[in-house]
Design an enzyme around this catalytic site. Structure first.
Site, PDB file in Angstrom:
ATOM      1  N   ASP A 146      -9.465   1.979  -0.129  1.00 22.82           N
ATOM      2  CA  ASP A 146     -10.804   1.382  -0.159  1.00 22.82           C
ATOM      3  C   ASP A 146     -10.793  -0.070  -0.600  1.00 22.82           C
ATOM      4  OD1 ASP A 146     -12.057   3.602   0.809  1.00 22.82           O
ATOM      5  OD2 ASP A 146     -12.655   4.371  -1.155  1.00 22.82           O
ATOM      6  N   ARG A 154     -13.266   1.241 -17.785  1.00 17.77           N
ATOM      7  CA  ARG A 154     -14.135   0.418 -16.931  1.00 17.77           C
ATOM      8  C   ARG A 154     -14.775  -0.776 -17.630  1.00 17.77           C
ATOM      9  NH1 ARG A 154     -11.070   2.647 -13.813  1.00 17.77           N
ATOM     10  NH2 ARG A 154     -11.733   3.831 -11.991  1.00 17.77           N
ATOM     11  N   ASP A 168     -18.496   5.113 -12.145  1.00 14.93           N
ATOM     12  CA  ASP A 168     -17.747   3.870 -12.331  1.00 14.93           C
ATOM     13  C   ASP A 168     -18.539   2.642 -11.889  1.00 14.93           C
ATOM     14  OD1 ASP A 168     -15.589   5.140 -13.495  1.00 14.93           O
ATOM     15  OD2 ASP A 168     -14.592   5.518 -11.585  1.00 14.93           O
ATOM     16  N   SER A 178      -9.209  12.444  -5.282  1.00 17.87           N
ATOM     17  CA  SER A 178      -9.423  11.096  -5.779  1.00 17.87           C
ATOM     18  C   SER A 178      -8.917  11.078  -7.213  1.00 17.87           C
ATOM     19  CB  SER A 178     -10.914  10.748  -5.717  1.00 17.87           C
ATOM     20  OG  SER A 178     -11.175   9.646  -6.546  1.00 17.87           O
TER      21      SER A 178
HETATM   22  N1  ARG Z   1     -15.707  11.709 -13.696  1.00 18.09           N
HETATM   23  C1  ARG Z   1     -14.875  10.865 -14.468  1.00 18.09           C
HETATM   24  C2  ARG Z   1     -15.672   9.759 -15.067  1.00 18.09           C
HETATM   25  O1  ARG Z   1     -16.779   9.574 -14.686  1.00 18.09           O
HETATM   26  C3  ARG Z   1     -13.697  10.380 -13.697  1.00 18.09           C
HETATM   27  C4  ARG Z   1     -13.967   9.368 -12.630  1.00 18.09           C
HETATM   28  C5  ARG Z   1     -12.751   9.128 -11.857  1.00 18.09           C
HETATM   29  N2  ARG Z   1     -12.896   7.947 -11.067  1.00 18.09           N
HETATM   30  C6  ARG Z   1     -12.309   7.807  -9.883  1.00 18.09           C
HETATM   31  N3  ARG Z   1     -12.501   6.691  -9.266  1.00 18.09           N
HETATM   32  N4  ARG Z   1     -11.593   8.764  -9.342  1.00 18.09           N
HETATM   33  O2  ARG Z   1     -15.240   9.065 -15.946  1.00 18.09           O
END
Ligand code: ARG
Length: 418
Positions: free
Chosen positions: A14, A94, A123, A174
């Site tokens: 992506d 993040r 995110d 993912s």
């Molecule tokens: N659900 C988790 C969170 O909100 C993990 C997110 C994982 N992010 C990703 N881009 N795969 O922190």
């Protein structure tokens, strides 16, 4: 307006497509920024790839030290775990990435930043709230939210522009990694009834395949920060890496969580967080020894609030500053050592000691050496129970309709049956 944009670049499909797309769609020069938060990656390959797919510049920042000192350890001191399950790995990384995006945008004179998040996740919220707090003048572009391409179409786009499509695209998951944990979602995991298949995990062994002998590990804390493992002083990064490896080998740290996302969706997430699991457990055990009952009770509530705000992208909020100050002040005496036993997926605290321990053998013991004066108990109980006794006299316990059997079994029968 400059024609430069700083993109948070992971090297995945992506964000690689995003480099090209930002050029095509907005005519921007893309500065690809890759942040090393302890994900095991070949960063020079990622850098090369960014340039190859069309970035004007590619930067890699080693942010592991910052991540540990300013994000992971403060969250550990706060005992932050979202919904009782998720130690917040991705969520903690993040705001740091947002900060670095802003720094690079300033250095490079860019007027926009970009990220590869979709419109469903947390995110995007964390990146954008962070950037908005630190540099509200920066424009934020979210290509993957804008372009409206399916997975298939993204792959076709990549092929058209000669962007390498990594073999991992065939992986149905993912995945996001950092020192504090590994987050896995999508694919068969989207059915909450389906047990996670073995290929989901990479940091932890299945409990059944973990060593047949338990291992003991001793963790030394200094004011809430882990600094020693098995007698050896370690810097934060090595300490976390070591525990990820050790606890992972014993199958410790798997989490299967139906989680509530910021945008209101429930989602099924798998986490591997061996070091976080062990350290959070050890830290709580040391607090149980060194904080008063009232401090513990209050801190548990703070922990929940803290976890919620980190999860929902409010790192740069005033509430976070306030709670962090409380947490910091709570750690003054959280110094000592905790001993855990790791065995086939479990991690159990089996010992703890602290110079400022509130545990008093003389008060606790039932053996000789007892210093507790039971004579005080009688008067204490009279006072402690005074309001209950007073209330029960005026408002008889079994009076409420339907509650009598629960509150005072037998009372109703006696009263009515006479
Ligand atoms: N659900 C988790 C969170 O909100 C993990 C997110 C994982 N992010 C990703 N881009 N795969 O922190």
């Amino acid at each position: 307006m400059s024609d430069k944009v700083v993109l948070a670049y992971s090297g995945g499909l992506d964000t690689s497509v995003a480099i090209r797309w930002l050029k095509e769609r907005y005519g921007l020069k893309v500065i690809a920024l890759t942040v090393d938060v302890g994900n095991e990656r070949d960063f020079s390959t990622i850098e090369q790839k960014a340039l190859r797919v069309g970035a004007a510049k590619a930067l890699v920042k080693d942010a592991k030290g910052l991540f540990v000192d300013h994000f992971i350890f403060p969250a550990l001191k706060a005992d932050a775990v979202y919904e009782g399950q998720y130690p917040l790995a991705t969520a903690l990384s993040r705001p740091l990435m947002a900060k670095l995006l802003v720094d690079v945008a300033m250095e490079e004179g860019a007027s926009a930043v970009a990220h590869g998040c979709t419109g469903k996740g947390n995110d995007q919220v964390r990146f954008e709230v962070g950037v908005n707090a630190l540099a509200p003048e920066l424009k934020i572009i979210a290509p993957a939210r804008e372009w409206g391409m399916t997975r298939e179409e993204t792959i076709n786009y990549a092929r058209r522009y000669d962007i390498p499509v990594p073999v991992t695209v065939s992986s149905p998951y993912s995945i996001d990694e950092c020192l504090w944990g590994r987050s896995i979602e999508c694919g068969v995991l989207e059915d909450p009834w389906v047990e996670p298949p073995a290929d989901v995990f990479s940091w932890t062994r299945p409990a059944a395949e973990a060593p047949d002998e338990p291992v003991y590990v001793e963790i030394g804390f200094d004011k809430g920060i882990p600094v020693v493992v098995d007698g050896k002083k370690m810097d934060g990064i090595s300490l976390i890496q070591h525990l990820n490896e050790l606890a992972g080998r014993h199958g410790v740290g798997r989490v299967d969580h139906i989680e509530d996302r910021v945008v209101g969706i429930k989602s099924r997430e798998i986490y591997e967080a061996p070091a976080a699991t062990v350290l959070l457990r050890a830290h709580l055990a040391l607090e149980a020894l060194t904080l008063s009952r009232e401090q513990l009770r209050f801190k548990e509530r703070v922990a929940q609030e803290y976890a919620n705000l980190v999860y929902s992208g409010l790192w740069f909020s005033g509430l976070h500053q306030n709670l962090a100050a409380y947490v910091e002040s709570s750690q003054r005496f959280v110094t000592g050592t905790v001993r855990l036993k790791l065995f086939k997926g479990s991690s159990v605290v089996v010992g703890r000691k602290a110079p400022a321990s509130l545990y008093s053998y003389g008060l606790a013991t039932y053996d000789k050496g007892d210093e507790f004066d039971p004579g005080y108990a009688e008067g204490f109980i009279r006072l402690w129970g005074l309001p209950v006794r007073t209330q029960a006299q005026v408002q008889p316990v079994a009076e409420a309709e339907g509650l009598s059997d629960v509150m005072a079994p037998g009372t109703k029968r006696k009263r009515r049956g006479g």
